[in-house]
Design a protein around this motif. Structure first.
Motif, PDB file in Angstrom:
ATOM      1  N   PRO A  42       0.828  -1.213   0.000  1.00 45.04           N
ATOM      2  CA  PRO A  42       0.000   0.000   0.000  1.00 45.04           C
ATOM      3  C   PRO A  42       0.860   1.260   0.000  1.00 45.04           C
ATOM      4  O   PRO A  42       1.959   1.282   0.557  1.00 45.04           O
ATOM      5  N   GLY A  43       0.358   2.287  -0.656  1.00 42.57           N
ATOM      6  CA  GLY A  43       1.046   3.568  -0.687  1.00 42.57           C
ATOM      7  C   GLY A  43       2.082   3.700  -1.787  1.00 42.57           C
ATOM      8  O   GLY A  43       2.692   4.755  -1.929  1.00 42.57           O
ATOM      9  N   THR A  44       2.265   2.652  -2.581  1.00 44.97           N
ATOM     10  CA  THR A  44       3.213   2.741  -3.692  1.00 44.97           C
ATOM     11  C   THR A  44       2.456   3.036  -4.982  1.00 44.97           C
ATOM     12  O   THR A  44       1.258   2.761  -5.097  1.00 44.97           O
ATOM     13  N   LEU A  45       3.172   3.570  -5.935  1.00 44.04           N
ATOM     14  CA  LEU A  45       2.579   3.846  -7.242  1.00 44.04           C
ATOM     15  C   LEU A  45       2.058   2.562  -7.884  1.00 44.04           C
ATOM     16  O   LEU A  45       1.013   2.549  -8.531  1.00 44.04           O
ATOM     17  N   HIS A  46       2.784   1.458  -7.660  1.00 42.52           N
ATOM     18  CA  HIS A  46       2.380   0.176  -8.246  1.00 42.52           C
ATOM     19  C   HIS A  46       1.066  -0.310  -7.639  1.00 42.52           C
ATOM     20  O   HIS A  46       0.194  -0.790  -8.368  1.00 42.52           O
ATOM     21  N   ALA A  47       0.913  -0.190  -6.329  1.00 42.62           N
ATOM     22  CA  ALA A  47      -0.336  -0.606  -5.677  1.00 42.62           C
ATOM     23  C   ALA A  47      -1.502   0.246  -6.169  1.00 42.62           C
ATOM     24  O   ALA A  47      -2.608  -0.260  -6.366  1.00 42.62           O
ATOM     25  N   GLU A  48      -1.259   1.528  -6.376  1.00 39.85           N
ATOM     26  CA  GLU A  48      -2.302   2.408  -6.906  1.00 39.85           C
ATOM     27  C   GLU A  48      -2.699   1.985  -8.317  1.00 39.85           C
ATOM     28  O   GLU A  48      -3.884   1.996  -8.659  1.00 39.85           O
ATOM     29  N   SER A  49      -1.710   1.606  -9.119  1.00 37.61           N
ATOM     30  CA  SER A  49      -2.002   1.138 -10.481  1.00 37.61           C
ATOM     31  C   SER A  49      -2.834  -0.131 -10.456  1.00 37.61           C
ATOM     32  O   SER A  49      -3.752  -0.301 -11.263  1.00 37.61           O
ATOM     33  N   LEU A  50      -2.530  -1.027  -9.518  1.00 35.03           N
ATOM     34  CA  LEU A  50      -3.296  -2.272  -9.395  1.00 35.03           C
ATOM     35  C   LEU A  50      -4.735  -1.991  -8.967  1.00 35.03           C
ATOM     36  O   LEU A  50      -5.669  -2.565  -9.508  1.00 35.03           O
ATOM     37  N   SER A  51      -4.913  -1.094  -8.004  1.00 37.09           N
ATOM     38  CA  SER A  51      -6.266  -0.812  -7.526  1.00 37.09           C
ATOM     39  C   SER A  51      -7.096  -0.065  -8.566  1.00 37.09           C
ATOM     40  O   SER A  51      -8.320  -0.132  -8.549  1.00 37.09           O
ATOM     41  N   ALA A  52      -6.439   0.628  -9.482  1.00 38.91           N
ATOM     42  CA  ALA A  52      -7.151   1.373 -10.523  1.00 38.91           C
ATOM     43  C   ALA A  52      -7.649   0.475 -11.655  1.00 38.91           C
ATOM     44  O   ALA A  52      -8.379   0.932 -12.525  1.00 38.91           O
ATOM     45  N   LEU A  53      -7.278  -0.797 -11.632  1.00 34.30           N
ATOM     46  CA  LEU A  53      -7.681  -1.700 -12.718  1.00 34.30           C
ATOM     47  C   LEU A  53      -9.181  -1.939 -12.755  1.00 34.30           C
ATOM     48  O   LEU A  53      -9.741  -2.216 -13.800  1.00 34.30           O
ATOM     49  N   GLY A  54      -9.832  -1.887 -11.628  1.00 36.12           N
ATOM     50  CA  GLY A  54     -11.272  -2.089 -11.605  1.00 36.12           C
ATOM     51  C   GLY A  54     -11.662  -3.535 -11.396  1.00 36.12           C
ATOM     52  O   GLY A  54     -10.821  -4.429 -11.248  1.00 36.12           O
ATOM     53  N   ASP A  55     -12.963  -3.765 -11.397  1.00 38.93           N
ATOM     54  CA  ASP A  55     -13.514  -5.078 -11.077  1.00 38.93           C
ATOM     55  C   ASP A  55     -13.371  -6.103 -12.198  1.00 38.93           C
ATOM     56  O   ASP A  55     -13.528  -7.288 -11.959  1.00 38.93           O
ATOM     57  N   GLY A  56     -13.075  -5.685 -13.400  1.00 36.57           N
ATOM     58  CA  GLY A  56     -12.987  -6.613 -14.523  1.00 36.57           C
ATOM     59  C   GLY A  56     -11.718  -7.444 -14.547  1.00 36.57           C
ATOM     60  O   GLY A  56     -11.602  -8.388 -15.319  1.00 36.57           O
ATOM     61  N   ILE A  57     -10.752  -7.092 -13.687  1.00 39.44           N
ATOM     62  CA  ILE A  57      -9.468  -7.795 -13.622  1.00 39.44           C
ATOM     63  C   ILE A  57      -9.336  -8.431 -12.241  1.00 39.44           C
ATOM     64  O   ILE A  57      -9.449  -7.756 -11.227  1.00 39.44           O
ATOM     65  N   ALA A  58      -9.077  -9.729 -12.210  1.00 37.91           N
ATOM     66  CA  ALA A  58      -8.886 -10.439 -10.939  1.00 37.91           C
ATOM     67  C   ALA A  58      -7.410 -10.364 -10.547  1.00 37.91           C
ATOM     68  O   ALA A  58      -6.536 -10.649 -11.360  1.00 37.91           O
ATOM     69  N   LEU A  59      -7.154  -9.965  -9.293  1.00 39.86           N
ATOM     70  CA  LEU A  59      -5.785  -9.806  -8.803  1.00 39.86           C
ATOM     71  C   LEU A  59      -5.460 -10.871  -7.768  1.00 39.86           C
ATOM     72  O   LEU A  59      -6.206 -11.065  -6.803  1.00 39.86           O
ATOM     73  N   PHE A  60      -4.310 -11.526  -7.964  1.00 38.38           N
ATOM     74  CA  PHE A  60      -3.872 -12.594  -7.072  1.00 38.38           C
ATOM     75  C   PHE A  60      -2.399 -12.395  -6.740  1.00 38.38           C
ATOM     76  O   PHE A  60      -1.657 -11.776  -7.499  1.00 38.38           O
TER      77      PHE A  60
END
Length: 99
Positions: A42-60
């Motif tokens: 949390p708090g990194t640019l990469h985590a922000e990019s992941l959270s911005a993907l939306g519900d259509g992408i499953a993250l594991f």
């Protein structure tokens, strides 16, 4: 056709994760393993990019790799074990490893 994208390299050492994020389509999944799990902090640019993907992408993320690095991943990222990885490989039409 859905794809599970597997990224293992650190997002701080190369641009594979960024390249992968640009190609993700609706219904695809992204699995972070190895040093790629650093992107989940949390708090990194990469985590922000992941959270911005939306519900259509499953993250594991591989639970073992998260624990080995002492990380507390951002919300929205499902931690899986090796049997879970096998289940994901079957669930998606294709698997693309970003080597």
């Amino acid at each position: 056709m859905t794809t599970l994208h597997v990224v293992s390299s650190s997002p701080f050492s190369d641009d594979r994760l960024s390249s992968c994020l640009r190609l993700l389509g609706s219904g695809d999944g992204l699995l972070l393993c190895g040093d790629a799990t650093y992107a989940s902090q949390p708090g990194t640019l990469h985590a922000e990019s992941l959270s911005a993907l939306g519900d259509g992408i499953a993250l594991f993320a591989m639970e073992e790799d998260i624990q080995a690095r002492g990380l507390q991943p951002a919300s929205g990222l499902q931690q899986i074990d090796y049997p879970g990885f096998v289940a994901l490989a079957i669930r998606f039409d294709k698997v693309n490893s970003w080597l």
